[in-house]
Design a protein around this motif. Structure first.
Motif, mmCIF file in Angstrom:
data_model
loop_
_atom_site.group_PDB
_atom_site.id
_atom_site.type_symbol
_atom_site.label_atom_id
_atom_site.label_comp_id
_atom_site.label_asym_id
_atom_site.label_seq_id
_atom_site.Cartn_x
_atom_site.Cartn_y
_atom_site.Cartn_z
ATOM 1 N N VAL A 133 1.066 8.598 -10.876
ATOM 2 C CA VAL A 133 0.897 8.011 -12.321
ATOM 3 C C VAL A 133 0.549 7.457 -12.678
ATOM 4 N N VAL A 134 -0.046 6.259 -12.216
ATOM 5 C CA VAL A 134 -0.925 5.507 -12.690
ATOM 6 C C VAL A 134 -2.887 5.453 -12.762
ATOM 7 N N PHE A 135 -3.542 6.302 -11.825
ATOM 8 C CA PHE A 135 -4.394 7.560 -11.327
ATOM 9 C C PHE A 135 -4.335 8.161 -10.994
ATOM 10 N N PRO A 136 -3.907 9.464 -11.440
ATOM 11 C CA PRO A 136 -3.412 10.887 -10.940
ATOM 12 C C PRO A 136 -5.141 11.147 -11.244
ATOM 13 N N ASP A 137 -6.097 11.068 -11.464
ATOM 14 C CA ASP A 137 -7.772 11.545 -10.908
ATOM 15 C C ASP A 137 -8.110 10.609 -9.780
ATOM 16 N N ALA A 138 -7.488 10.485 -9.111
ATOM 17 C CA ALA A 138 -8.393 9.124 -7.903
ATOM 18 C C ALA A 138 -8.796 10.047 -6.907
ATOM 19 N N LEU A 139 -10.060 9.817 -6.621
ATOM 20 C CA LEU A 139 -10.840 10.766 -6.341
ATOM 21 C C LEU A 139 -10.806 11.180 -4.744
ATOM 22 N N LEU A 140 -9.791 10.477 -3.825
ATOM 23 C CA LEU A 140 -8.967 10.406 -2.754
ATOM 24 C C LEU A 140 -7.684 9.493 -3.025
ATOM 25 N N LYS A 141 -6.570 10.024 -2.553
ATOM 26 C CA LYS A 141 -4.792 9.511 -2.073
ATOM 27 C C LYS A 141 -4.498 9.914 -1.010
ATOM 28 N N ILE A 142 -4.368 8.447 -0.491
ATOM 29 C CA ILE A 142 -4.104 8.555 1.020
ATOM 30 C C ILE A 142 -1.995 8.822 0.976
ATOM 31 N N PHE A 143 -1.530 8.783 0.896
ATOM 32 C CA PHE A 143 0.393 8.014 1.717
ATOM 33 C C PHE A 143 0.347 7.943 2.922
ATOM 34 N N LEU A 144 0.445 6.843 3.090
ATOM 35 C CA LEU A 144 1.057 6.074 4.361
ATOM 36 C C LEU A 144 1.913 6.066 4.915
ATOM 37 N N THR A 145 2.979 6.513 6.233
ATOM 38 C CA THR A 145 3.916 6.316 6.538
ATOM 39 C C THR A 145 4.170 6.065 7.768
ATOM 40 N N ALA A 146 5.221 5.437 8.347
ATOM 41 C CA ALA A 146 5.054 5.126 9.360
ATOM 42 C C ALA A 146 7.047 5.489 9.838
ATOM 43 N N SER A 147 7.373 5.224 10.683
ATOM 44 C CA SER A 147 9.286 5.051 11.480
ATOM 45 C C SER A 147 9.546 3.533 10.786
ATOM 46 N N VAL A 148 10.971 4.059 9.938
ATOM 47 C CA VAL A 148 11.224 2.456 9.350
ATOM 48 C C VAL A 148 11.743 2.095 11.019
ATOM 49 N N GLU A 149 11.607 2.173 12.186
ATOM 50 C CA GLU A 149 12.129 1.042 13.061
ATOM 51 C C GLU A 149 10.585 0.085 12.630
ATOM 52 N N GLU A 150 9.940 1.226 12.803
ATOM 53 C CA GLU A 150 8.334 0.450 13.152
ATOM 54 C C GLU A 150 7.753 -0.222 12.215
ATOM 55 N N ARG A 151 8.047 -0.031 11.419
ATOM 56 C CA ARG A 151 7.863 -0.630 9.418
ATOM 57 C C ARG A 151 8.674 -2.451 9.692
ATOM 58 N N ALA A 152 10.150 -2.106 10.298
ATOM 59 C CA ALA A 152 10.919 -3.751 10.848
ATOM 60 C C ALA A 152 9.978 -4.252 11.343
ATOM 61 N N GLN A 153 9.820 -3.682 13.097
ATOM 62 C CA GLN A 153 9.363 -4.105 13.836
ATOM 63 C C GLN A 153 7.549 -4.776 13.714
ATOM 64 N N ARG A 154 7.412 -4.550 12.857
ATOM 65 C CA ARG A 154 5.688 -5.146 11.703
ATOM 66 C C ARG A 154 6.113 -5.732 11.297
ATOM 67 N N ARG A 155 6.899 -6.347 10.340
ATOM 68 C CA ARG A 155 7.271 -7.392 9.536
ATOM 69 C C ARG A 155 7.687 -8.409 10.415
ATOM 70 N N TYR A 156 8.817 -8.252 11.528
ATOM 71 C CA TYR A 156 9.375 -9.408 12.465
ATOM 72 C C TYR A 156 8.456 -10.129 12.702
ATOM 73 N N LYS A 157 7.047 -9.339 13.634
ATOM 74 C CA LYS A 157 5.921 -9.969 14.430
ATOM 75 C C LYS A 157 5.418 -10.941 13.429
ATOM 76 N N GLN A 158 4.939 -9.745 12.210
ATOM 77 C CA GLN A 158 4.344 -11.101 11.529
ATOM 78 C C GLN A 158 4.732 -12.662 11.023
ATOM 79 N N LEU A 159 6.714 -12.443 10.369
ATOM 80 C CA LEU A 159 7.101 -13.154 9.838
ATOM 81 C C LEU A 159 7.578 -14.156 11.656
ATOM 82 N N ILE A 160 7.745 -14.029 12.366
ATOM 83 C CA ILE A 160 7.525 -14.097 13.819
ATOM 84 C C ILE A 160 5.942 -15.243 13.871
#
Ligand code: DC
Length: 226
Positions: A133-160
């Motif tokens: 929506v904001v930059f539809p003419d972007a030169l490069l578009k990356i969409f990063l994903t990860a499993s929800v379990e892995e993302r929760a683990q990352r957040r957990y480690k950051q907080l701890i």
């Protein structure tokens, strides 16, 4: 010449913030953390006791926010002179941002502000709808994903690591709720642009993701710093 934009979108915890800031630093490009704008608006609206269903008041508030990034450090955020860097990153800040992000008037009001970040020599923009929506003419578009379990683990480690107590099942539940709200909203839902390159980072460490994105940037923009 149009100013090149690299759009990095994805759900919470996919690593897009860390990837975007590393890539921007290496290229010498400007950085737009669009999530921070939604967080600031959410916190500001909550503080003033604004009714989130009052679209007019929300737009007016968004248009008048006095925001300053980077005054006291790379991640610092000031609102009307007050340092709110920590407040916008709390769980409440995350929830308020996601709620505000589902309101069309709020998205509309923040649109122009985001476009203003596109300045030479280039911009790395991270969020949910940078490539769609904001930059539809972007030169490069990356969409990063990860499993929800892995993302929760990352957040957990950051907080701890920051010495903040955290409960993994609660983080998982919050992420699932936020994912659902961000992907199912009617305006600018979280989804990859048709021409985005989707990278699953579940098994990929951060430095490898950054190198992969840098390789893609060099393919499209030969001659940029490495
Ligand atoms: O990227 P982040 O986790 O800081 O974003 C916080 C919330 O802000 C996210 O749950 C949804 C909203 N957001 C959005 O709706 N559109 C964006 N471009 C960026 C964030």
């Amino acid at each position: 010449m149009t100013v090149p934009v690299i759009a990095i979108d994805g759900p919470s915890g996919s690593g897009k913030g860390a990837v975007a800031s590393a890539v921007a630093a290496r290229l010498g490009f400007h950085l737009l953390d669009s999530g921070a704008l939604y967080r600031i608006l959410g916190v500001a609206a909550h503080r003033t006791g604004l009714d989130f269903s009052d679209s007019g008041a929300l737009s007016e508030l968004a248009a008048n926010l006095e925001i300053e990034f980077g005054r006291t450090g790379p991640d610092s955020v000031h609102l009307a002179g007050e340092d709110i860097s920590t407040e916008i990153r709390t769980d409440l800040g995350s929830r308020l941002a996601s709620e505000v992000g589902a309101i069309p008037a709020a998205r509309q009001a923040l649109h122009e502000r985001q476009l203003a970040f596109r300045q030479p020599p280039g911009l790395v923009a991270d969020g949910r709808d940078m490539g769609t929506v904001v930059f539809p003419d972007a030169l490069l578009k990356i969409f990063l994903t990860a499993s929800v379990e892995e993302r929760a683990q990352r957040r957990y480690k950051q907080l701890i690591a920051k010495g903040i107590d955290a409960i993994l099942p609660d983080l998982l539940r919050d992420l699932n709720e936020r994912d659902a709200r961000d992907s199912q909203r009617s305006v600018s839902p979280l989804k990859p642009a048709a021409d985005a390159i989707v990278l699953d980072t579940t098994e990929l460490p951060l430095p490898a993701v950054i190198e992969k994105v840098m390789d893609l940037v060099h393919e499209r923009l030969p001659g940029t710093p490495s």
